[in-house]
Write a protein that holds these residues in place. Structure first.
Motif, mmCIF file in Angstrom:
data_model
loop_
_atom_site.group_PDB
_atom_site.id
_atom_site.type_symbol
_atom_site.label_atom_id
_atom_site.label_comp_id
_atom_site.label_asym_id
_atom_site.label_seq_id
_atom_site.Cartn_x
_atom_site.Cartn_y
_atom_site.Cartn_z
ATOM 1 N N VAL A 94 -24.340 26.484 -18.338
ATOM 2 C CA VAL A 94 -23.761 25.145 -18.300
ATOM 3 C C VAL A 94 -22.767 24.929 -19.436
ATOM 4 O O VAL A 94 -21.868 24.082 -19.349
ATOM 5 C CB VAL A 94 -24.888 24.083 -18.365
ATOM 6 C CG1 VAL A 94 -25.568 24.092 -19.717
ATOM 7 C CG2 VAL A 94 -24.360 22.692 -18.051
ATOM 8 N N PHE A 95 -22.873 25.701 -20.519
ATOM 9 C CA PHE A 95 -21.956 25.571 -21.653
ATOM 10 C C PHE A 95 -20.644 26.322 -21.442
ATOM 11 O O PHE A 95 -19.798 26.322 -22.331
ATOM 12 C CB PHE A 95 -22.621 26.092 -22.931
ATOM 13 C CG PHE A 95 -23.734 25.220 -23.439
ATOM 14 C CD1 PHE A 95 -23.471 23.969 -23.966
ATOM 15 C CD2 PHE A 95 -25.046 25.654 -23.378
ATOM 16 C CE1 PHE A 95 -24.499 23.165 -24.437
ATOM 17 C CE2 PHE A 95 -26.082 24.867 -23.850
ATOM 18 C CZ PHE A 95 -25.808 23.616 -24.377
ATOM 19 N N SER A 96 -20.462 26.943 -20.298
ATOM 20 C CA SER A 96 -19.249 27.734 -20.063
ATOM 21 C C SER A 96 -18.005 26.871 -20.034
ATOM 22 O O SER A 96 -16.930 27.286 -20.461
ATOM 23 C CB SER A 96 -19.374 28.511 -18.749
ATOM 24 O OG SER A 96 -20.453 29.419 -18.814
ATOM 25 N N SER A 124 -17.020 25.910 -29.078
ATOM 26 C CA SER A 124 -17.770 27.082 -29.547
ATOM 27 C C SER A 124 -18.240 27.933 -28.370
ATOM 28 O O SER A 124 -18.315 27.470 -27.233
ATOM 29 C CB SER A 124 -18.974 26.637 -30.378
ATOM 30 O OG SER A 124 -18.551 25.889 -31.497
ATOM 31 N N ALA A 125 -18.581 29.177 -28.670
ATOM 32 C CA ALA A 125 -18.976 30.122 -27.626
ATOM 33 C C ALA A 125 -20.326 29.746 -27.026
ATOM 34 O O ALA A 125 -21.219 29.259 -27.719
ATOM 35 C CB ALA A 125 -19.034 31.538 -28.203
ATOM 36 N N TRP A 254 -24.778 23.943 -34.528
ATOM 37 C CA TRP A 254 -23.704 23.846 -35.511
ATOM 38 C C TRP A 254 -22.756 25.023 -35.403
ATOM 39 O O TRP A 254 -23.140 26.147 -35.108
ATOM 40 C CB TRP A 254 -24.288 23.792 -36.920
ATOM 41 C CG TRP A 254 -23.253 23.560 -37.973
ATOM 42 C CD1 TRP A 254 -22.756 22.368 -38.413
ATOM 43 C CD2 TRP A 254 -22.555 24.575 -38.702
ATOM 44 N NE1 TRP A 254 -21.807 22.571 -39.372
ATOM 45 C CE2 TRP A 254 -21.657 23.920 -39.573
ATOM 46 C CE3 TRP A 254 -22.615 25.970 -38.704
ATOM 47 C CZ2 TRP A 254 -20.834 24.609 -40.437
ATOM 48 C CZ3 TRP A 254 -21.774 26.671 -39.559
ATOM 49 C CH2 TRP A 254 -20.898 25.983 -40.416
ATOM 50 N N SER A 255 -21.488 24.736 -35.666
ATOM 51 C CA SER A 255 -20.459 25.761 -35.765
ATOM 52 C C SER A 255 -19.414 25.260 -36.768
ATOM 53 O O SER A 255 -19.463 24.125 -37.225
ATOM 54 C CB SER A 255 -19.802 26.008 -34.404
ATOM 55 O OG SER A 255 -19.094 24.853 -33.975
ATOM 56 N N LYS A 256 -18.474 26.114 -37.095
ATOM 57 C CA LYS A 256 -17.436 25.723 -38.051
ATOM 58 C C LYS A 256 -16.551 24.617 -37.514
ATOM 59 O O LYS A 256 -15.910 23.894 -38.271
ATOM 60 C CB LYS A 256 -16.582 26.946 -38.416
ATOM 61 C CG LYS A 256 -17.350 28.015 -39.198
ATOM 62 C CD LYS A 256 -16.455 29.185 -39.544
ATOM 63 C CE LYS A 256 -17.226 30.232 -40.352
ATOM 64 N NZ LYS A 256 -16.368 31.399 -40.690
ATOM 65 N N THR A 260 -15.116 18.728 -36.576
ATOM 66 C CA THR A 260 -13.724 18.416 -36.275
ATOM 67 C C THR A 260 -13.464 18.242 -34.788
ATOM 68 O O THR A 260 -12.590 17.488 -34.389
ATOM 69 C CB THR A 260 -12.790 19.522 -36.797
ATOM 70 O OG1 THR A 260 -13.182 20.783 -36.219
ATOM 71 C CG2 THR A 260 -12.898 19.622 -38.315
ATOM 72 N N ARG A 261 -14.262 18.921 -33.970
ATOM 73 C CA ARG A 261 -14.068 18.826 -32.520
ATOM 74 C C ARG A 261 -15.419 18.712 -31.846
ATOM 75 O O ARG A 261 -16.131 19.685 -31.719
ATOM 76 C CB ARG A 261 -13.348 20.057 -31.974
ATOM 77 C CG ARG A 261 -11.915 20.179 -32.469
ATOM 78 C CD ARG A 261 -11.236 21.392 -31.866
ATOM 79 N NE ARG A 261 -9.885 21.513 -32.335
ATOM 80 C CZ ARG A 261 -8.830 20.915 -31.758
ATOM 81 N NH1 ARG A 261 -9.016 20.161 -30.702
ATOM 82 N NH2 ARG A 261 -7.620 21.079 -32.238
#
Length: 262
Positions: A94-96, A124-125, A254-256, A260-261
């Motif tokens: 679903v995150f694709s 994010s991936a 979390w991601s970098k 911000t997005r």
């Protein structure tokens, strides 16, 4: 002789007791108009500053989106959750993409409370989010069951307990002298424990669903807010704070790019 009446002496008043003359109406109107102009100028300056800030953000690759006012109140027909085994199906496929459909929305169900509020960013991936959810929801169960598998294989291998499994490995001769034997020579736990850990870690929620066990209900924006109906979508966005208020826990993938997005 006629005495002339005494003339009344004028009453002396101090400067602070003097009544100041009223201002002319034209002057009051002029002051009011001047105050209105100053107010309008201040509003225009704030608007210009906001526009300049938005332009700077766009130049930096950031787009500022003004969200509507949010409330902790949420309608019963808006509060929905998706079963965790459905969310993680296909390695969290679903995150694709961020694009939602009517089919995605129908996979969620109405509820009175949520176990988790899953927060992430769509840039994010997918595999990173899948691994995060596996660690949060399956990590403890995978560790416990793999250790339990080790105890079971030990009991099945040890002559003290059940002793139905052979001691030696297939490519070694049979062990006859058990006085110097070490349990780590046995292959059963070395094979079974990693298999149990891997299966539960990556597919624990699917196994729960397959066995008919209850799974957690979580919030994911794409599946719990109607994406095809604009009216329903805005209604859900306005009540995002209500989704969070009804959740027992906030899970952040979390991601970098997270701050911000979103």
């Amino acid at each position: 002789l006629f005495r002339s009446p005494k003339a009344k002496s004028p009453t002396m008043t101090s400067g602070c007791d003097e009544i100041s003359p009223e201002k002319p109406e034209d002057e009051a109107e002029a002051e009011e108009a001047e105050a209105e102009e100053e107010k309008e100028e201040a509003e225009e300056e704030e608007k210009e500053k906001a526009e300049e800030k938005e332009e700077d953000n766009e130049e930096d690759g950031m787009k500022v989106v003004k969200l509507p006012t949010m409330s902790l109140d949420i309608d019963a027909d808006v509060l929905r959750g998706v079963p965790l085994n459905v969310l993680m199906a296909g390695h969290a496929n679903v995150f694709s993409t961020s694009a939602g459909s009517q089919m995605d929305y129908t996979k969620s169900v109405c509820t009175s409370k949520l176990d988790d509020f899953v927060s992430h960013d769509w840039g994010s991936a997918r595999i990173e989010k899948f691994m995060t959810l596996c660690m949060v929801h399956n990590g403890v169960a995978a560790s416990i069951l793999s250790m339990l598998a080790a105890f079971v294989t030990h009991a099945l291998q040890s002559k003290i307990f059940i002793g139905v499994l052979p001691y030696s490995r297939p490519y070694n001769p049979a062990v006859t002298d058990l006085s110097n034997y070490r349990m780590h020579f046995g292959i059963w736990a070395q094979v079974l424990c990693p298999v149990v850990f891997t299966c539960v870690y990556f597919y624990g929620q699917q196994l729960r669903g397959f066995l008919g066990l209850s799974t957690k209900l979580v919030f994911l924006d794409k599946m719990c807010i109607h994406q095809a109906d604009k009216h329903q979508k805005m209604k859900g966005i306005r009540q995002l704070a209500g989704f969070l208020d009804k959740s027992d826990r906030l899970v952040v993938c979390w991601s970098k790019r997270y701050f911000t997005r979103l």
